[in-house]
Design an enzyme around this catalytic site. Structure first.
Site, short mmCIF file in Angstrom:
data_model
loop_
_atom_site.label_atom_id
_atom_site.label_comp_id
_atom_site.label_asym_id
_atom_site.label_seq_id
_atom_site.Cartn_x
_atom_site.Cartn_y
_atom_site.Cartn_z
N GLY A 46 -29.86 -21.63 -29.47
CA GLY A 46 -28.56 -21.11 -29.03
C GLY A 46 -28.55 -19.60 -29.05
O GLY A 46 -29.12 -18.94 -28.17
N GLY A 60 -24.74 -22.60 -34.99
CA GLY A 60 -23.77 -21.54 -34.72
C GLY A 60 -23.56 -20.56 -35.86
O GLY A 60 -24.18 -20.68 -36.93
N GLU A 117 -20.96 -29.72 -29.17
CA GLU A 117 -19.76 -28.98 -28.75
C GLU A 117 -19.02 -29.71 -27.63
O GLU A 117 -17.81 -29.54 -27.46
CB GLU A 117 -20.14 -27.53 -28.36
CG GLU A 117 -20.47 -26.72 -29.61
CD GLU A 117 -21.45 -25.57 -29.41
OE1 GLU A 117 -21.69 -25.17 -28.26
OE2 GLU A 117 -21.98 -25.08 -30.44
N HIS A 128 -24.20 -32.63 -26.16
CA HIS A 128 -24.20 -31.55 -27.15
C HIS A 128 -23.00 -31.71 -28.09
O HIS A 128 -21.93 -32.14 -27.65
CB HIS A 128 -24.15 -30.19 -26.45
CG HIS A 128 -24.44 -29.05 -27.39
ND1 HIS A 128 -23.46 -28.54 -28.22
CD2 HIS A 128 -25.57 -28.37 -27.66
CE1 HIS A 128 -24.00 -27.57 -28.96
NE2 HIS A 128 -25.29 -27.46 -28.64
N SER A 182 -29.59 -22.84 -35.48
CA SER A 182 -29.96 -21.59 -36.16
C SER A 182 -31.46 -21.28 -36.08
O SER A 182 -32.04 -20.75 -37.02
CB SER A 182 -29.50 -21.59 -37.62
OG SER A 182 -28.09 -21.67 -37.69
N ASN A 223 -30.13 -22.52 -24.72
CA ASN A 223 -28.76 -22.93 -24.43
C ASN A 223 -27.86 -21.71 -24.59
O ASN A 223 -27.52 -21.32 -25.70
CB ASN A 223 -28.33 -24.06 -25.39
CG ASN A 223 -26.89 -24.49 -25.13
OD1 ASN A 223 -26.27 -24.06 -24.15
ND2 ASN A 223 -26.37 -25.35 -26.00
N TRP A 224 -27.49 -21.13 -23.46
CA TRP A 224 -26.67 -19.90 -23.49
C TRP A 224 -25.22 -20.19 -23.87
O TRP A 224 -24.46 -19.26 -24.10
CB TRP A 224 -26.71 -19.21 -22.13
CG TRP A 224 -27.99 -18.54 -21.77
CD1 TRP A 224 -29.16 -18.53 -22.48
CD2 TRP A 224 -28.24 -17.74 -20.60
NE1 TRP A 224 -30.11 -17.80 -21.83
CE2 TRP A 224 -29.58 -17.30 -20.66
CE3 TRP A 224 -27.48 -17.37 -19.49
CZ2 TRP A 224 -30.16 -16.50 -19.68
CZ3 TRP A 224 -28.04 -16.57 -18.50
CH2 TRP A 224 -29.37 -16.14 -18.60
N LYS A 225 -24.85 -21.48 -23.84
CA LYS A 225 -23.44 -21.86 -24.08
C LYS A 225 -22.53 -21.06 -23.14
O LYS A 225 -22.91 -20.86 -21.98
CB LYS A 225 -23.11 -21.67 -25.56
CG LYS A 225 -24.11 -22.42 -26.45
CD LYS A 225 -23.71 -22.56 -27.89
CE LYS A 225 -24.75 -23.37 -28.63
NZ LYS A 225 -24.41 -23.60 -30.03
N GLU A 271 -29.93 -31.96 -33.48
CA GLU A 271 -29.17 -30.76 -33.83
C GLU A 271 -28.11 -31.12 -34.86
O GLU A 271 -27.00 -31.56 -34.50
CB GLU A 271 -28.46 -30.20 -32.58
CG GLU A 271 -29.36 -29.60 -31.56
CD GLU A 271 -28.65 -28.47 -30.80
OE1 GLU A 271 -29.23 -27.38 -30.70
OE2 GLU A 271 -27.52 -28.67 -30.32
#
Ligand code: 13P
Length: 257
Positions: free
Chosen positions: A236, A173, A99, A97, A215, A10-12, A167
């Site tokens: 991530g 993060g 976020e 997700h 993480s 997941n490159w965000k 998650e």
């Protein structure tokens, strides 16, 4: 029995430049293409999705989106539909997700997106996870409700095309307190599996891969992949480094046996 592990990048909202995105993807794809027994899924920002989907060759490394709206087309400024994502050639989509949920997405929204994604032949990676853990175990009922509401109304036949990612928000993060422990993941995996068994029966429930995210890096990947029944990882930050991500893929390949 050793199943094929799924490792999702997941490159965000990274990177800024297309040149960098192409570079990371090319190195990742090169390594993933040689890695046996692992399904690699790279989820870049929408702006890079079509181009990178066009570079996919073979089945070991495919691409996915980080979100997808349920309506196919229309006056929805700024949104991208599951139909459009599928048209790029992407195979997966991350939904729910934390976020996105923090930006106002509800589990009801997630359920509509899951249905639209499945209708378009995409494999949804449905994310669940609590923001904190309490001694009374309220986080368990939180995850249960989130999971049930996010999967509300999906057809039993869709279960074979579904992935779930646990998650915990507190483990995600650069401000994460810590990663979860493999033991915490194992307990949650069993809890999620039980909810799926109760809802869909044993056979279908056991066909759903359950991933860990939060993480993950090359130092702890083996611990999470080694948890009995672990379906793989949702990565991530570490997925933006082809070197670290390749090491994670190697680990997943070895654990597969
Ligand atoms: P990090 O691996 O950067 O903690 O992010 C986890 C995540 O949210 C992946 O979807």
């Amino acid at each position: 029995m050793a199943e094929k592990k799924i490792v999702v990048a997941n490159w965000k909202m990274n990177p800024v430049r297309g040149t960098e995105a192409r570079k990371i993807f090319s190195l990742t794809k090169q390594h993933a293409g040689k890695t046996r027994g692992v399904q690699t899924v790279v989820c870049p920002p929408f702006v890079f999705l079509s181009e990178l989907a066009g570079k996919v060759s073979g089945h070991r490394c495919v691409v996915g989106a980080q979100d997808a709206f349920w309506e196919s087309e229309g006056a929805y400024t700024g949104l991208v539909s599951a139909a459009q994502v599928a048209d790029t050639g992407a195979a997966y989509v991350i939904l729910g997700h934390s976020e996105r949920r923090a930006a106002g997405e509800t589990s009801k929204d997630v359920a509509r997106k899951v249905k639209a994604a499945l209708d378009r032949g995409l494999v949804p990676i449905v994310c669940v996870g609590e923001s904190e853990r309490d001694d009374a175990g309220r986080y368990l009922s939180f995850v249960e409700t989130e999971l049930k509401e996010s999967l509300a109304g999906i057809a039993r036949s869709a279960l074979k095309n579904l992935v779930i990612a646990y998650e915990p928000i507190w483990a995600i993060g650069e401000y994460a307190v810590r990663s979860a422990t493999p033991h915490e993941f194992e307990n949650m995996l069993l809890f999620i599996r039980k909810i799926l068994v109760d809802a869909f029966g044993k056979k279908l429930a056991f066909s759903v891969p359950i991933l860990y995210g939060g993480s993950v890096d090359d130092g702890n990947a083996a611990d999470f992949l080694g948890v009995p029944g672990s379906g793989g990882l949702l990565v991530g930050r570490a997925s933006l480094s082809p070197k670290i991500f390749s090491a994670i893929l190697d680990t997943a390949s070895k654990i597969d046996g």
